[in-house]
Design an enzyme around this catalytic site. Structure first.
Site, PDB file in Angstrom:
ATOM      1  N   HIS A 182       6.940  -5.236 -48.172  1.00 26.71           N
ATOM      2  CA  HIS A 182       7.158  -4.181 -48.720  1.00 26.71           C
ATOM      3  C   HIS A 182       8.322  -3.599 -47.952  1.00 26.71           C
ATOM      4  CE1 HIS A 182       4.228  -3.567 -51.574  1.00 26.71           C
ATOM      5  NE2 HIS A 182       3.205  -3.527 -50.834  1.00 26.71           N
TER       6      HIS A 182
ATOM      7  N   LYS B  21      11.029  -2.490 -50.749  1.00 21.49           N
ATOM      8  CA  LYS B  21      11.079  -1.032 -51.065  1.00 21.49           C
ATOM      9  C   LYS B  21      11.411  -0.062 -49.886  1.00 21.49           C
ATOM     10  CE  LYS B  21       7.113  -1.093 -54.187  1.00 21.49           C
ATOM     11  NZ  LYS B  21       5.778  -0.624 -54.526  1.00 21.49           N
TER      12      LYS B  21
ATOM     13  N   GLU C 233      -0.852   2.213 -49.216  1.00 22.30           N
ATOM     14  CA  GLU C 233       0.542   2.794 -49.480  1.00 22.30           C
ATOM     15  C   GLU C 233       1.227   1.539 -49.097  1.00 22.30           C
ATOM     16  OE1 GLU C 233       1.396   5.486 -50.750  1.00 22.30           O
ATOM     17  OE2 GLU C 233      -0.174   6.730 -50.607  1.00 22.30           O
ATOM     18  N   CYS C 234       2.591   1.668 -49.833  1.00 23.96           N
ATOM     19  CA  CYS C 234       3.548   0.580 -49.755  1.00 23.96           C
ATOM     20  C   CYS C 234       4.699   0.722 -48.497  1.00 23.96           C
ATOM     21  CB  CYS C 234       4.404   0.336 -51.048  1.00 23.96           C
ATOM     22  SG  CYS C 234       5.462   1.874 -51.192  1.00 23.96           S
ATOM     23  N   GLY C 235       4.564   1.907 -47.918  1.00 28.99           N
ATOM     24  CA  GLY C 235       5.125   2.145 -46.992  1.00 28.99           C
ATOM     25  C   GLY C 235       6.246   3.205 -47.007  1.00 28.99           C
TER      26      GLY C 235
END
Length: 242
Positions: free
Chosen positions: A129, A133, A237-239
């Site tokens: 991630h 992202k 959460e992805c971060g």
């Protein structure tokens, strides 16, 4: 209105966020976005995953600010084809000022695997991630010269988002604006059908929250909206919103 500043780190801290959050707690998403447009005539952007691009519709078809608000899309190279198709439909329909960012040094899923290893999400999900992202978003926010950015997050999506403020500072001091914070899933879909907003067709196949193809599954009746993300793990959460 905030003063023009050379450092993004000073933006959020120049505002009385507590007072603004009290003011906007009962405001409509459109009212919050109108304030954002007035307050940030330049430097306002939005991120969008092209799952249900409601904020795109509000800013491009309903509110129509004098300056188009840039849309940042993080192409992780692991999206569903339906996600990429929805992004393209939105780009054409709204004539978006669209900025697409990918992992450094890769433009395809195979190039990503060659550079970072096969199925990195299984070996190190946080690094996956970060590469797909977190780092691309940091790069995008700097390149687009963002001072404040709009998200589509809602409090009812998960337990980790229940206390989310409408306005908050991100890790670099930019202002993060969550105009849909108080909306429910019913509110969201009501707006979609009332305004004929395009949406990712995977929603019609049981995907309530749509992320990367290898990490997303349909949601079963009674599950949280984001239960299909990272199924079987404790990750929530992805971060990019931590």
């Amino acid at each position: 209105m905030v003063q023009c500043m050379t450092s993004a780190s000073a933006i959020a801290h120049s505002l009385d966020l507590d007072a603004l959050n009290r003011r906007f707690e009962t405001a409509t998403p459109q009212d919050i976005l109108r304030w954002a447009i007035r307050t940030f005539p330049t430097g306002l952007a939005q991120t969008n995953s092209f799952s249900i691009p409601v904020t795109v519709h509000m800013l491009y078809a309903e509110l129509c600010p004098p300056r188009r608000v840039p849309v940042i899309f993080l192409d992780t190279l692991h999206h569903f084809e339906e996600t990429l198709a929805t992004a393209e439909r939105a780009r054409q329909r709204y004539d978006l000022d669209l900025h697409v960012y990918q992992a450094a040094g890769a433009t395809t899923r195979q190039e990503f695997a060659n550079r970072y290893g096969d199925e990195l999400w299984q070996r190190d999900i946080d690094q996956f991630h970060y590469l797909t992202k977190v780092e691309p978003l940091q790069r995008a926010l700097q390149a687009v010269e963002v001072r404040a950015w709009v998200t589509g997050r809602r409090r009812d999506q998960s337990a980790t988002r229940q206390a989310m403020p409408i306005l908050e500072a991100d890790s670099d001091g930019r202002l993060k604006i969550n105009p849909l914070a108080n909306w429910t899933r019913k509110d969201l879909w009501g707006y979609v059908f009332q305004h004929n907003v395009i949406y990712n067709p995977l929603h019609d196949r049981g995907y309530a929250s749509i992320g990367d193809e290898p990490l997303t599954t349909p949601v079963q009746p009674g599950e949280d909206e984001r239960a299909g993300r990272w199924r079987g793990s404790a990750k929530t959460e992805c971060g990019i919103h931590l």
